[in-house]
Design a protein around this motif. Structure first.
Motif, PDB file in Angstrom:
ATOM      1  N   VAL A  22      33.622  20.115 -31.041  1.00  0.00           N
ATOM      2  CA  VAL A  22      33.228  20.989 -32.154  1.00  0.00           C
ATOM      3  C   VAL A  22      33.662  22.418 -31.866  1.00  0.00           C
ATOM      4  CG1 VAL A  22      31.241  22.007 -33.364  1.00  0.00           C
ATOM      5  CG2 VAL A  22      31.313  19.543 -32.933  1.00  0.00           C
ATOM      6  N   TYR A  23      33.351  22.902 -30.661  1.00  0.00           N
ATOM      7  CA  TYR A  23      33.702  24.279 -30.301  1.00  0.00           C
ATOM      8  C   TYR A  23      35.216  24.496 -30.332  1.00  0.00           C
ATOM      9  CZ  TYR A  23      28.877  24.481 -28.557  1.00  0.00           C
ATOM     10  OH  TYR A  23      27.523  24.440 -28.438  1.00  0.00           O
ATOM     11  N   GLU A  24      35.965  23.542 -29.798  1.00  0.00           N
ATOM     12  CA  GLU A  24      37.421  23.666 -29.793  1.00  0.00           C
ATOM     13  C   GLU A  24      37.983  23.626 -31.213  1.00  0.00           C
ATOM     14  OE1 GLU A  24      38.815  20.600 -27.163  1.00  0.00           O
ATOM     15  OE2 GLU A  24      38.264  21.733 -25.383  1.00  0.00           O
ATOM     16  N   ASN A  25      37.397  22.807 -32.073  1.00  0.00           N
ATOM     17  CA  ASN A  25      37.866  22.719 -33.460  1.00  0.00           C
ATOM     18  C   ASN A  25      37.568  23.987 -34.240  1.00  0.00           C
ATOM     19  OD1 ASN A  25      39.195  20.226 -33.561  1.00  0.00           O
ATOM     20  ND2 ASN A  25      37.258  19.134 -33.704  1.00  0.00           N
ATOM     21  N   ILE A  26      36.454  24.624 -33.942  1.00  0.00           N
ATOM     22  CA  ILE A  26      36.150  25.901 -34.603  1.00  0.00           C
ATOM     23  C   ILE A  26      37.254  26.905 -34.308  1.00  0.00           C
ATOM     24  CG2 ILE A  26      34.608  27.904 -34.561  1.00  0.00           C
ATOM     25  CD1 ILE A  26      32.271  25.870 -34.223  1.00  0.00           C
ATOM     26  N   LYS A  27      37.624  27.011 -33.044  1.00  0.00           N
ATOM     27  CA  LYS A  27      38.675  27.956 -32.649  1.00  0.00           C
ATOM     28  C   LYS A  27      40.017  27.569 -33.267  1.00  0.00           C
ATOM     29  CE  LYS A  27      40.639  30.210 -28.599  1.00  0.00           C
ATOM     30  NZ  LYS A  27      40.509  30.365 -27.140  1.00  0.00           N
ATOM     31  N   ILE A  54      30.625  30.768 -28.689  1.00  0.00           N
ATOM     32  CA  ILE A  54      30.653  29.431 -29.295  1.00  0.00           C
ATOM     33  C   ILE A  54      31.994  28.764 -29.002  1.00  0.00           C
ATOM     34  CG2 ILE A  54      30.724  28.172 -31.496  1.00  0.00           C
ATOM     35  CD1 ILE A  54      27.917  29.090 -30.605  1.00  0.00           C
ATOM     36  N   GLU A  55      33.073  29.482 -29.247  1.00  0.00           N
ATOM     37  CA  GLU A  55      34.402  28.909 -29.026  1.00  0.00           C
ATOM     38  C   GLU A  55      34.639  28.540 -27.557  1.00  0.00           C
ATOM     39  OE1 GLU A  55      36.865  30.915 -32.718  1.00  0.00           O
ATOM     40  OE2 GLU A  55      37.376  31.507 -30.683  1.00  0.00           O
ATOM     41  N   ARG A  56      34.010  29.263 -26.648  1.00  0.00           N
ATOM     42  CA  ARG A  56      34.150  28.954 -25.221  1.00  0.00           C
ATOM     43  C   ARG A  56      33.118  27.944 -24.741  1.00  0.00           C
ATOM     44  NH1 ARG A  56      33.117  34.070 -22.513  1.00  0.00           N
ATOM     45  NH2 ARG A  56      32.259  34.658 -24.509  1.00  0.00           N
ATOM     46  N   GLY A  57      32.162  27.612 -25.605  1.00  0.00           N
ATOM     47  CA  GLY A  57      31.144  26.635 -25.234  1.00  0.00           C
ATOM     48  C   GLY A  57      30.078  27.181 -24.316  1.00  0.00           C
ATOM     49  N   THR A  58      29.890  28.492 -24.321  1.00  0.00           N
ATOM     50  CA  THR A  58      28.892  29.087 -23.435  1.00  0.00           C
ATOM     51  C   THR A  58      27.595  29.441 -24.150  1.00  0.00           C
ATOM     52  OG1 THR A  58      29.817  31.308 -23.728  1.00  0.00           O
ATOM     53  CG2 THR A  58      30.655  30.008 -21.877  1.00  0.00           C
ATOM     54  N   SER A  59      27.509  29.107 -25.428  1.00  0.00           N
ATOM     55  CA  SER A  59      26.295  29.355 -26.197  1.00  0.00           C
ATOM     56  C   SER A  59      26.015  28.143 -27.073  1.00  0.00           C
ATOM     57  CB  SER A  59      26.461  30.598 -27.070  1.00  0.00           C
ATOM     58  OG  SER A  59      25.275  30.898 -27.755  1.00  0.00           O
ATOM     59  N   SER A  60      24.756  27.892 -27.311  1.00  0.00           N
ATOM     60  CA  SER A  60      24.419  26.776 -28.192  1.00  0.00           C
ATOM     61  C   SER A  60      24.617  27.195 -29.647  1.00  0.00           C
ATOM     62  CB  SER A  60      22.982  26.317 -27.959  1.00  0.00           C
ATOM     63  OG  SER A  60      22.084  27.379 -28.206  1.00  0.00           O
ATOM     64  N   LEU A  61      24.750  26.218 -30.505  1.00  0.00           N
ATOM     65  CA  LEU A  61      25.076  26.479 -31.902  1.00  0.00           C
ATOM     66  C   LEU A  61      24.050  25.825 -32.805  1.00  0.00           C
ATOM     67  CD1 LEU A  61      27.163  27.545 -33.971  1.00  0.00           C
ATOM     68  CD2 LEU A  61      28.396  25.410 -33.679  1.00  0.00           C
ATOM     69  N   ALA A  62      23.330  26.638 -33.549  1.00  0.00           N
ATOM     70  CA  ALA A  62      22.366  26.117 -34.521  1.00  0.00           C
ATOM     71  C   ALA A  62      23.121  25.591 -35.739  1.00  0.00           C
ATOM     72  CB  ALA A  62      21.392  27.217 -34.943  1.00  0.00           C
TER      73      ALA A  62
END
Length: 72
Positions: A22-27, A54-62
């Protein structure tokens, strides 16, 4: 301390891989749209720093944040 079951570890690993995608697809989609992090920030109301995390995956995503990103 209780050891995690194999099933629990597998479920955790699957969740991690799904979120990573998900994070990689956002970027990827942001870049394909020609948007900078600043552009996406302005469209979503989310901070540049948060979007970068978010894009690096270091934060959670609501789910509410994910919806804002998807709508941008």
């Amino acid at each position: 301390m209780q050891k995690k079951s194999i099933e629990s570890l597998i479920k955790t690993e699957k969740s991690w891989w799904i979120l990573r995608e998900v994070y990689e697809n956002i970027k990827l989609m942001r870049k394909q749209s020609g948007m900078t992090l600043k552009d996406l920030s302005e469209k979503t109301g989310l901070s540049v720093g948060f979007l970068s995390q978010i894009e690096r995956g270091t934060s959670s995503l609501a789910i509410t944040s994910l919806k804002k990103i998807a709508d941008a």
